[in-house]
Design a protein around this motif. Structure first.
Motif, PDB file in Angstrom:
ATOM      1  N   GLU A 115      -0.449 -15.265  18.225  1.00 11.47           N
ATOM      2  CA  GLU A 115       0.721 -14.760  18.955  1.00 11.47           C
ATOM      3  C   GLU A 115       0.294 -14.137  20.282  1.00 11.47           C
ATOM      4  O   GLU A 115       0.974 -14.293  21.307  1.00 11.47           O
ATOM      5  CB  GLU A 115       1.440 -13.731  18.091  1.00 11.47           C
ATOM      6  N   ALA A 116      -0.842 -13.435  20.284  1.00 14.03           N
ATOM      7  CA  ALA A 116      -1.340 -12.825  21.523  1.00 14.03           C
ATOM      8  C   ALA A 116      -1.678 -13.890  22.554  1.00 14.03           C
ATOM      9  O   ALA A 116      -1.355 -13.755  23.744  1.00 14.03           O
ATOM     10  CB  ALA A 116      -2.566 -11.958  21.222  1.00 14.03           C
ATOM     11  N   HIS A 117      -2.341 -14.959  22.126  1.00 14.21           N
ATOM     12  CA  HIS A 117      -2.697 -16.032  23.050  1.00 14.21           C
ATOM     13  C   HIS A 117      -1.442 -16.672  23.640  1.00 14.21           C
ATOM     14  O   HIS A 117      -1.396 -16.996  24.841  1.00 14.21           O
ATOM     15  CB  HIS A 117      -3.540 -17.081  22.332  1.00 14.21           C
ATOM     16  N   ALA A 118      -0.435 -16.873  22.785  1.00 12.22           N
ATOM     17  CA  ALA A 118       0.819 -17.464  23.275  1.00 12.22           C
ATOM     18  C   ALA A 118       1.491 -16.534  24.280  1.00 12.22           C
ATOM     19  O   ALA A 118       2.023 -16.985  25.303  1.00 12.22           O
ATOM     20  CB  ALA A 118       1.741 -17.750  22.097  1.00 12.22           C
ATOM     21  N   ALA A 119       1.475 -15.234  24.006  1.00 11.89           N
ATOM     22  CA  ALA A 119       2.085 -14.275  24.924  1.00 11.89           C
ATOM     23  C   ALA A 119       1.375 -14.283  26.279  1.00 11.89           C
ATOM     24  O   ALA A 119       2.014 -14.249  27.340  1.00 11.89           O
ATOM     25  CB  ALA A 119       2.052 -12.873  24.313  1.00 11.89           C
ATOM     26  N   GLY A 123       2.504 -15.139  30.233  1.00  7.66           N
ATOM     27  CA  GLY A 123       2.455 -14.035  31.178  1.00  7.66           C
ATOM     28  C   GLY A 123       2.967 -12.712  30.643  1.00  7.66           C
ATOM     29  O   GLY A 123       3.213 -11.780  31.422  1.00  7.66           O
ATOM     30  N   HIS A 124       3.096 -12.589  29.316  1.00  9.37           N
ATOM     31  CA  HIS A 124       3.601 -11.351  28.715  1.00  9.37           C
ATOM     32  C   HIS A 124       2.427 -10.497  28.234  1.00  9.37           C
ATOM     33  O   HIS A 124       2.071 -10.488  27.056  1.00  9.37           O
ATOM     34  CB  HIS A 124       4.542 -11.689  27.557  1.00  9.37           C
ATOM     35  N   ARG A 125       1.824  -9.767  29.142  1.00  9.10           N
ATOM     36  CA  ARG A 125       0.578  -9.063  28.851  1.00  9.10           C
ATOM     37  C   ARG A 125       0.767  -7.937  27.834  1.00  9.10           C
ATOM     38  O   ARG A 125      -0.072  -7.746  26.951  1.00  9.10           O
ATOM     39  CB  ARG A 125      -0.045  -8.522  30.143  1.00  9.10           C
TER      40      ARG A 125
END
Length: 282
Positions: A115-119, A123-125
Motif C-alpha cells: 500500500e505504501a508503494h502504491a501511495a 504522489g501521496h507521501r
C-alpha cells in the motif's frame, strides 16, 4: 483491461511491483474462457485493488503467448514484483480461485508495504508514511519496510528521524552487504562530515587550486552528497577513481555505487555516471 506486446511491460511487469497482476490468456472462441473471465472480474472487484487482472487475446498476441509457452486456454499467470510467480490452466471452482488469490495477495505487513508503494507512485507521501508505520507495527523486524521509511525520510531531509530508524535495523542488515543500507549510510556519513567541513565554495577553491588533492575532492563530494547534489558529487568521485584507485581503499568507486542507489529516482544521472565509471574502470 486488455494488454498487448507493446503495453505488457507497463500493464503487467511495472504494475506488479505495486500489486499482484493476474494475466488471463484467452480467446473469443474459447468456451471455458467465457466462464472463467466473469468469475475473475467478480473477484477482482471484491478484492478491491489487492490485485488486478489483465487480459491477453492469444489470437491477437501470438508472440506473447509463445513467450510464456501458453498452449492451452484459459491459462492464467500471476505476476508479483515484476516476475511470474504462479499459474493455472483451465477453469477452477470459485473456492479454489479464492485459495489461489489468497496465497498471492500480500497479508499484514507485506500488504501495508505494498500500500505504501502504491501511495508513493500516486504522489501521496503522507499516506506512504502511514502505511510503512503500519507495516512496522505488524512486524518491527521488517527491515525492508524500515529501509523504505528511512529512504523516504532522507528524501524529505528528516535526518534525525532517519537516524532513529537506522538504530532499529537488525544487525543482519547493518553488518551485512546490503546495498540499500550502504547508500543510506553514505548519505548520513556525508551529513556528519559536512557539519565539520568548510563551506562548499571554499572546498571548490581548494580543488580548483590543487586538482590532485583527493582529500579535498572527497570532502567536497561529501558536502555535495549531504545536499543531495548527486551529479556534482559523482563528478568529483569519478575524478578520484581516475587518479588513484588505492586512495582510501578505493573509496571513490565504492561511494559512487552508493550514490547510484541514493539517486535511483534520477535514472538519467545514474545511467550517465555508470557509463563513465565503467569506462574509467575498463
Amino acid at each position: 483491461m486488455e494488454t498487448s506486446l507493446a503495453t505488457f511491460e507497463k500493464d503487467v511487469i511495472a504494475a506488479s511491483t505495486l500489486a499482484p497482476v493476474l494475466v488471463d490468456f484467452w480467446a473469443p472462441w474459447c468456451g471455458p474462457c467465457k466462464t472463467l473471465g466473469p468469475m475473475l472480474e467478480k473477484l477482482e472487484a471484491e478484492y478491491a485493488g489487492k490485485w488486478r487482472m489483465v487480459k491477453v487475446n492469444v489470437d491477437e498476441n501470438q508472440e506473447l503467448a509463445a513467450h510464456f509457452q501458453v498452449r492451452s486456454i484459459p491459462h492464467v499467470m500471476a505476476f508479483a514484483d515484476g516476475q511470474p510467480v504462479d499459474q493455472f490452466i483451465g477453469v477452477l471452482p470459485e473456492g479454489q480461485l479464492r485459495e489461489f488469490l489468497d496465497k498471492l495477495v500480500p497479508q499484514g505487513a507485506d500488504a501495508a508495504r505494498t500500500e505504501a508503494h502504491a501511495a508513493l507512485a500516486e504522489g501521496h507521501r503522507e499516506d506512504a508514511y502511514d502505511a510503512l508505520k503500519e507495516a512496522l507495527a505488524y512486524d518491527p523486524g521488517y527491515d525492508d519496510a524500515r529501509l523504505d521509511l528511512i529512504e523516504l525520510l532522507l528524501e524529505d531531509n528528516r535526518i534525525d528521524e532517519a537516524r532513529n530508524e537506522v538504530d532499529l535495523l537488525s544487525p543482519k542488515t547493518t553488518q551485512g552487504i546490503d546495498a540499500r543500507f550502504n547508500a543510506i549510510k553514505t548519505r548520513l556519513d556525508a551529513v556528519d562530515a559536512a557539519a565539520d567541513l568548510p563551506p562548499t565554495d571554499a572546498l571548490e577553491a581548494r580543488v580548483a587550486a590543487e586538482p590532485g588533492d583527493l582529500e579535498a575532492r572527497f570532502d567536497l563530494a561529501s558536502a555535495l552528497i549531504a545536499r543531495r547534489n548527486y551529479a556534482s558529487a559523482l563528478e568529483h568521485l569519478l575524478a578520484i577513481v581516475q587518479r588513484d584507485r588505492t586512495f582510501r581503499d578505493d573509496i571513490g568507486r565504492k561511494t559512487m555505487l552508493s550514490v547510484f542507489d541514493l539517486a535511483a529516482h534520477q535514472p538519467e544521472i545514474v545511467s550517465q555516471w555508470r557509463r563513465k565509471l565503467s569506462a574509467a574502470l575498463f
